[in-house]
Design a protein around this motif. Structure first.
Motif, mmCIF file in Angstrom:
data_model
loop_
_atom_site.group_PDB
_atom_site.id
_atom_site.type_symbol
_atom_site.label_atom_id
_atom_site.label_comp_id
_atom_site.label_asym_id
_atom_site.label_seq_id
_atom_site.Cartn_x
_atom_site.Cartn_y
_atom_site.Cartn_z
ATOM 1 N N TRP A 55 -7.498 6.886 16.548
ATOM 2 C CA TRP A 55 -6.542 7.227 15.495
ATOM 3 C C TRP A 55 -6.263 5.993 14.642
ATOM 4 N N ASP A 56 -6.369 6.154 13.335
ATOM 5 C CA ASP A 56 -6.074 5.076 12.412
ATOM 6 C C ASP A 56 -4.558 4.897 12.314
ATOM 7 N N LEU A 57 -4.093 3.695 12.622
ATOM 8 C CA LEU A 57 -2.658 3.427 12.558
ATOM 9 C C LEU A 57 -2.166 3.165 11.145
ATOM 10 N N GLY A 58 -3.097 3.156 10.195
ATOM 11 C CA GLY A 58 -2.686 3.068 8.808
ATOM 12 C C GLY A 58 -2.483 1.649 8.318
ATOM 13 N N PRO A 59 -2.151 1.496 7.041
ATOM 14 C CA PRO A 59 -2.003 0.183 6.418
ATOM 15 C C PRO A 59 -0.679 -0.483 6.769
ATOM 16 N N SER A 60 -0.506 -1.692 6.262
ATOM 17 C CA SER A 60 0.757 -2.392 6.441
ATOM 18 C C SER A 60 1.863 -1.634 5.712
ATOM 19 N N GLU A 61 3.116 -1.981 6.018
ATOM 20 C CA GLU A 61 4.234 -1.254 5.427
ATOM 21 C C GLU A 61 4.243 -1.383 3.895
ATOM 22 N N LYS A 62 3.941 -2.588 3.393
ATOM 23 C CA LYS A 62 3.938 -2.791 1.940
ATOM 24 C C LYS A 62 2.866 -1.940 1.284
ATOM 25 N N ARG A 63 1.671 -1.968 1.876
ATOM 26 C CA ARG A 63 0.574 -1.168 1.335
ATOM 27 C C ARG A 63 0.868 0.313 1.471
ATOM 28 N N LEU A 64 1.524 0.668 2.564
ATOM 29 C CA LEU A 64 1.839 2.076 2.792
ATOM 30 C C LEU A 64 2.769 2.613 1.711
ATOM 31 N N LEU A 65 3.791 1.841 1.342
ATOM 32 C CA LEU A 65 4.735 2.287 0.322
ATOM 33 C C LEU A 65 4.021 2.534 -1.007
ATOM 34 N N LYS A 66 3.067 1.668 -1.304
ATOM 35 C CA LYS A 66 2.300 1.849 -2.545
ATOM 36 C C LYS A 66 1.451 3.100 -2.466
ATOM 37 N N GLU A 67 0.821 3.340 -1.291
ATOM 38 C CA GLU A 67 -0.010 4.533 -1.138
ATOM 39 C C GLU A 67 0.825 5.802 -1.225
ATOM 40 N N ILE A 68 2.030 5.779 -0.654
ATOM 41 C CA ILE A 68 2.910 6.951 -0.726
ATOM 42 C C ILE A 68 3.276 7.241 -2.178
ATOM 43 N N GLU A 69 3.578 6.186 -2.922
ATOM 44 C CA GLU A 69 3.930 6.359 -4.334
ATOM 45 C C GLU A 69 2.749 6.949 -5.116
#
Length: 364
Positions: free
Chosen positions: A339-353
């Motif tokens: 399972w991919d744990l996903g990007p860092s929190e900063k990158r994640l916020l950008k991806e969500i946006e």
């Protein structure tokens, strides 16, 4: 069948891996009425009692539930704490500690929720809490080291019965046993060695596991074999010779033959044979509960001392020990492999946006 829709879904939500930590359960209080309600739910489970339903309905409702609640309530009162049921208290601590451990290693990636197979907090409510936390992938960890259809399989039934009503089903990983896991054996050995450092070693160490009807073994339930493998691995880790330990089974119910040797009979025999000092540990219980604190620590103490024994000690369960939480974390990590744990929190916020904007552009 009513389907639970996802009308509250949002592209802005951060998806998490849900960990449903489960145990058997406990009544809401040691009152006779609460104990009766708990026993009715527990003993009506066809995974627990494999008797034709019509026959068992009469036995349960007209015999057992008219006699056993009073006795069980009295036993619960002996071990009940100011915080409540010991099993629930320790289970909450375990859930909170596992959340802290996972957060430290994987910030904002996991949501840990506690649920009980019977009673509260229920598996239904636990799964709903994970759904609301946007857990799109799910690890179920029943805290039963040794597999049995009456425990792990019953938990699987409850989880999947609830998920049948969901529109969006999470990816699912189910941990059905860990009886020979190296971290589990290490945690047990560390706990026992720590106890020995303070209290000394006994003449005989009794490893007491919860019992099952004997015919479950012949029907293909691996519980008996897994208990013996745990016992063997633990004795080797502790450096015990065959005459320094014995494996037994406790908590019989009803007239049927259960897995042997029985814990109480063994302790009585040891006392009569001149063994003066025993310690009992319950490796199959992840948390101290009625069966360990009352049946083992109190009832069976009297059995041994009345038979001629002089010193009887109970070694507590792993409960909220650091090594136990570490084992849980390692089990979760093992079972999320791939399972991919996903990007860092900063990158994640950008991806969500970015994902949200794409959804808006598509008319969401």
């Amino acid at each position: 069948m009513k389907i639970k829709n996802e009308s509250d879904f949002s592209h802005l939500e951060q998806e998490k891996i849900g960990v449903l930590l489960t145990n058997l359960g406990t009544p809401d209080s040691p009152s006779k009425s609460d104990v009766r309600r708990y026993l009715k739910e527990f003993l009506w489970d066809s995974r627990v009692v494999e008797v034709p339903r019509l026959i068992w309905w009469f036995v349960l409702n007209f015999v057992i539930l008219n006699t056993r609640p009073k006795k069980s309530a009295a036993a619960y009162k002996k071990v009940w704490t100011d915080q409540g049921s010991p099993l629930l208290v320790f289970s909450k601590q375990q859930s909170e500690s596992l959340q802290i451990a996972l957060d430290k290693q994987y910030p904002n990636k996991f949501k840990v929720v506690l649920a009980m197979r019977y009673g509260q907090p229920s598996i239904k409510d636990g799964l709903e809490a994970l759904r609301k936390a946007s857990a799109r992938r799910l690890v179920v960890l029943p805290l039963y080291p040794q597999y049995s259809a009456s425990t792990a399989a019953s938990t699987f039934d409850a989880v999947t019965n609830e998920l049948q009503h969901w529109r969006l089903i999470p990816e699912l990983r189910f941990i059905n046993h860990y009886h020979d896991n190296a971290h589990y054996i290490d945690a047990l050995a560390k706990s026992i060695n720590r106890y020995w450092a303070e209290h000394g070693k006994p003449e005989k160490l009794v490893m007491s596991f919860h019992g099952l009807p004997a015919d479950y073994l012949t029907k293909g339930d691996p519980y008996h074999c897994e208990c013996h493998k745990t016992g063997r691995l633990l004795s080797e880790k502790l450096g015990l010779s065959d005459d320094q330990w014995v494996l037994t089974f406790q908590s019989r119910l009803g007239p049927k033959e259960w897995l042997k040797p029985y814990t109480d009979h063994t302790l009585e025999q040891l006392g009569k044979e001149g063994v003066k000092n025993v310690q009992v540990v319950c490796p199959g219980f992840s948390s101290d509960c009625l069966e360990t604190l009352e049946e083992i620590a109190m009832e069976n103490r009297d059995v041994f001392l009345d038979a001629g024994g002089e010193k009887y000690e109970y070694i507590p369960c792993l409960n909220n020990e650091d090594s136990h939480i570490h084992m849980m974390q390692k089990l979760v990590e093992q079972h999320i492999s791939g399972w991919d744990l996903g990007p860092s929190e900063k990158r994640l916020l950008k991806e969500i946006e970015e994902r949200n904007q794409r959804a808006i552009n598509l008319g969401a």
